[in-house]
Scaffold this motif. Structure first.
Motif, PDB file in Angstrom:
ATOM      1  N   PRO A   5     -37.253  60.562 -28.771  1.00  0.00           N
ATOM      2  CA  PRO A   5     -36.868  60.212 -27.400  1.00  0.00           C
ATOM      3  C   PRO A   5     -37.248  58.766 -27.115  1.00  0.00           C
ATOM      4  N   ILE A   6     -36.597  58.176 -26.148  1.00  0.00           N
ATOM      5  CA  ILE A   6     -36.867  56.778 -25.837  1.00  0.00           C
ATOM      6  C   ILE A   6     -38.030  56.667 -24.857  1.00  0.00           C
ATOM      7  N   VAL A   7     -38.505  55.446 -24.702  1.00  0.00           N
ATOM      8  CA  VAL A   7     -39.494  55.131 -23.666  1.00  0.00           C
ATOM      9  C   VAL A   7     -38.812  54.215 -22.649  1.00  0.00           C
ATOM     10  N   PRO A   8     -39.295  54.194 -21.407  1.00  0.00           N
ATOM     11  CA  PRO A   8     -38.590  53.431 -20.357  1.00  0.00           C
ATOM     12  C   PRO A   8     -38.344  51.967 -20.700  1.00  0.00           C
ATOM     13  N   GLN A   9     -39.286  51.335 -21.417  1.00  0.00           N
ATOM     14  CA  GLN A   9     -39.172  49.904 -21.676  1.00  0.00           C
ATOM     15  C   GLN A   9     -37.974  49.539 -22.550  1.00  0.00           C
ATOM     16  N   GLU A  10     -37.430  50.475 -23.297  1.00  0.00           N
ATOM     17  CA  GLU A  10     -36.320  50.155 -24.193  1.00  0.00           C
ATOM     18  C   GLU A  10     -34.975  50.628 -23.651  1.00  0.00           C
ATOM     19  N   LEU A  11     -34.924  51.029 -22.394  1.00  0.00           N
ATOM     20  CA  LEU A  11     -33.701  51.590 -21.841  1.00  0.00           C
ATOM     21  C   LEU A  11     -32.532  50.627 -21.973  1.00  0.00           C
ATOM     22  N   ASN A  12     -32.719  49.363 -21.608  1.00  0.00           N
ATOM     23  CA  ASN A  12     -31.601  48.419 -21.647  1.00  0.00           C
ATOM     24  C   ASN A  12     -31.033  48.260 -23.053  1.00  0.00           C
ATOM     25  N   ALA A  13     -31.904  48.233 -24.052  1.00  0.00           N
ATOM     26  CA  ALA A  13     -31.429  48.109 -25.428  1.00  0.00           C
ATOM     27  C   ALA A  13     -30.642  49.339 -25.850  1.00  0.00           C
ATOM     28  N   VAL A  14     -31.083  50.503 -25.410  1.00  0.00           N
ATOM     29  CA  VAL A  14     -30.380  51.747 -25.751  1.00  0.00           C
ATOM     30  C   VAL A  14     -29.030  51.808 -25.042  1.00  0.00           C
ATOM     31  N   LEU A  15     -28.998  51.356 -23.787  1.00  0.00           N
ATOM     32  CA  LEU A  15     -27.759  51.423 -23.024  1.00  0.00           C
ATOM     33  C   LEU A  15     -26.665  50.540 -23.612  1.00  0.00           C
ATOM     34  N   ALA A  16     -27.040  49.575 -24.430  1.00  0.00           N
ATOM     35  CA  ALA A  16     -26.036  48.748 -25.099  1.00  0.00           C
ATOM     36  C   ALA A  16     -25.171  49.580 -26.041  1.00  0.00           C
ATOM     37  N   GLN A  17     -25.680  50.738 -26.457  1.00  0.00           N
ATOM     38  CA  GLN A  17     -24.930  51.629 -27.343  1.00  0.00           C
ATOM     39  C   GLN A  17     -24.102  52.658 -26.575  1.00  0.00           C
ATOM     40  N   VAL A  18     -24.246  52.688 -25.253  1.00  0.00           N
ATOM     41  CA  VAL A  18     -23.543  53.673 -24.420  1.00  0.00           C
ATOM     42  C   VAL A  18     -22.239  53.052 -23.942  1.00  0.00           C
ATOM     43  N   ARG A  19     -21.167  53.423 -24.611  1.00  0.00           N
ATOM     44  CA  ARG A  19     -19.851  52.874 -24.290  1.00  0.00           C
ATOM     45  C   ARG A  19     -18.876  54.021 -24.056  1.00  0.00           C
ATOM     46  N   PRO A  20     -18.353  54.164 -22.848  1.00  0.00           N
ATOM     47  CA  PRO A  20     -17.386  55.241 -22.580  1.00  0.00           C
ATOM     48  C   PRO A  20     -16.202  55.167 -23.538  1.00  0.00           C
ATOM     49  N   ASP A  21     -15.668  56.335 -23.900  1.00  0.00           N
ATOM     50  CA  ASP A  21     -14.494  56.398 -24.758  1.00  0.00           C
ATOM     51  C   ASP A  21     -13.600  57.526 -24.251  1.00  0.00           C
ATOM     52  N   PRO A  22     -12.504  57.841 -24.930  1.00  0.00           N
ATOM     53  CA  PRO A  22     -11.556  58.811 -24.371  1.00  0.00           C
ATOM     54  C   PRO A  22     -12.111  60.204 -24.103  1.00  0.00           C
ATOM     55  N   SER A  23     -13.237  60.567 -24.707  1.00  0.00           N
ATOM     56  CA  SER A  23     -13.773  61.906 -24.474  1.00  0.00           C
ATOM     57  C   SER A  23     -15.103  61.904 -23.730  1.00  0.00           C
ATOM     58  N   THR A  24     -15.613  60.739 -23.407  1.00  0.00           N
ATOM     59  CA  THR A  24     -16.922  60.648 -22.754  1.00  0.00           C
ATOM     60  C   THR A  24     -16.904  59.540 -21.707  1.00  0.00           C
ATOM     61  N   ALA A  25     -17.023  59.937 -20.449  1.00  0.00           N
ATOM     62  CA  ALA A  25     -16.964  58.965 -19.359  1.00  0.00           C
ATOM     63  C   ALA A  25     -18.335  58.420 -18.978  1.00  0.00           C
ATOM     64  N   VAL A  26     -19.409  58.942 -19.583  1.00  0.00           N
ATOM     65  CA  VAL A  26     -20.755  58.481 -19.246  1.00  0.00           C
ATOM     66  C   VAL A  26     -20.902  57.013 -19.616  1.00  0.00           C
TER      67      VAL A  26
END
Length: 335
Positions: A5-26
């Motif tokens: 699991p992540i820790v709060p301090q690395e949230l921004n770096a992790v969110l760089a990998q969160v990219r919506p695509d045709p099956s995931t709107a998050v």
């Protein structure tokens, strides 16, 4: 390969990998908003990383209501499209890695889910949470969407989530007039939760709601009924005063409705018709009353409702009351 699991301090770096695509709107904004609301927790966001300090190869995000101690379902799964080298490393270093697949994203993501599921199990969460994908109607005919689902399906199956159910999500404009179908039923509030528990349990008999019947078979009808009533009582934003009992003009209880509100919009929640009253069109009348309550008590632009693809009577009731099929929810489950 590290799964954690992540820790709060690395949230921004992790969110760089969160990219919506045709099956995931998050999106990254979705994650931040749900973290603020308590629907996501940092300990429910897991990453697969090749070594400390390197960008994650996969990210898994679980959802739960703010009052939950454990996550209820996997809400999003992302993986880099270029982890061929990581896949080979995963096979060398992880004895429990899933079998090879045509898409290495599936293997990395499946191993991440397996690792998280083990930790959840130690903490008392068994079976593993379901995985939910929100998809457009006709998604199978859209090649990009179907491909986006395919690797995630293989990841889910590799992590033990092998049972699949498809639900229809309907929507209706909240300001549209609700049709008056008949005067056969009256609707009243009921303050006693035990009445709703009993009705919920009785409505499970021969129900076409496969999600509920599957859970009832696993944990028992009584426990499932209590869990659901507790969820609508404490785990949603709907008001308890919205709940209704449906009775005939002779005073016979026909069924019930639990209008509710999730974190975004008003939802029909749950409605049930007792077995001895089925086949008479009462589901549509109870649905119409739930819709009236939500239209009067909320300010949402739309009202949503969901049912199983195979629950033809409820599908017909939704269409009769003016709901339209907008989205599909694909659910992968362990049991």
């Amino acid at each position: 390969m590290i799964f954690r699991p992540i820790v709060p301090q690395e949230l921004n770096a992790v969110l760089a990998q969160v990219r919506p695509d045709p099956s995931t709107a998050v999106s990254a904004d979705t994650v931040r908003a749900r973290l603020a609301d308590g629907e996501y927790r940092h300990r429910w966001i897991w990453v697969a990383e090749p070594c400390p300090g390197r960008a994650p190869l996969a990210v898994a995000i679980w959802w739960g209501s703010p009052a939950d101690a454990h996550p209820s379902n996997l809400d999003a799964l992302f993986a880099r499209s270029d982890p061929m080298w990581a896949f080979a490393d995963l096979r060398r270093r992880t004895s429990s890695a899933p079998r090879p697949t045509t898409d290495p994203r599936s293997a990395v993501a499946a191993a991440l889910l397996v690792a998280a599921h083990r930790v959840f199990a130690v903490d008392g969460l068994v079976p593993a949470p379901d995985y939910h994908l929100l998809l457009p109607s006709g998604w199978r005919d859209r090649p990009e969407t179907a491909a986006s689902v395919a690797w995630r399906r293989r990841a889910a199956e590799g992590a033990g989530l092998r049972l699949t159910a498809e639900q229809l999500r309907f929507e209706r404009a909240a300001d549209r007039p609700v049709p008056s179908l008949s005067n056969r039923l009256s609707f009243t509030p009921e303050p006693d939760d035990e009445i709703f528990v009993d009705l919920f349990r009785r409505c499970l008999s021969k129900s076409l709601d496969t999600t509920s019947t599957r859970k009832a078979l696993r944990i028992g009808a009584e426990e499932h009924a209590r869990d659901e009533i507790a969820f609508y009582r404490h785990g949603t934003r709907g008001r308890r005063s919205w709940w209704r009992i449906a009775r005939t003009t002779a005073g016979q209880v026909v069924g019930f409705a639990i209008p509710s509100h999730n974190s975004v919009v008003p939802v029909v929640g749950y409605l049930g018709v007792l077995p001895e009253f089925r086949g008479r069109g009462f589901a549509a009348e109870i649905l119409a009353e739930a819709t009236r309550v939500l239209a009067a008590e909320t300010r949402g632009g739309v009202i949503r409702a969901e049912t199983n693809l195979s629950n033809h009577p409820v599908v017909a009731a939704l269409e009769l009351v003016g709901y339209r099929d907008r989205t599909r929810r694909l659910v992968f489950s362990a049991t």
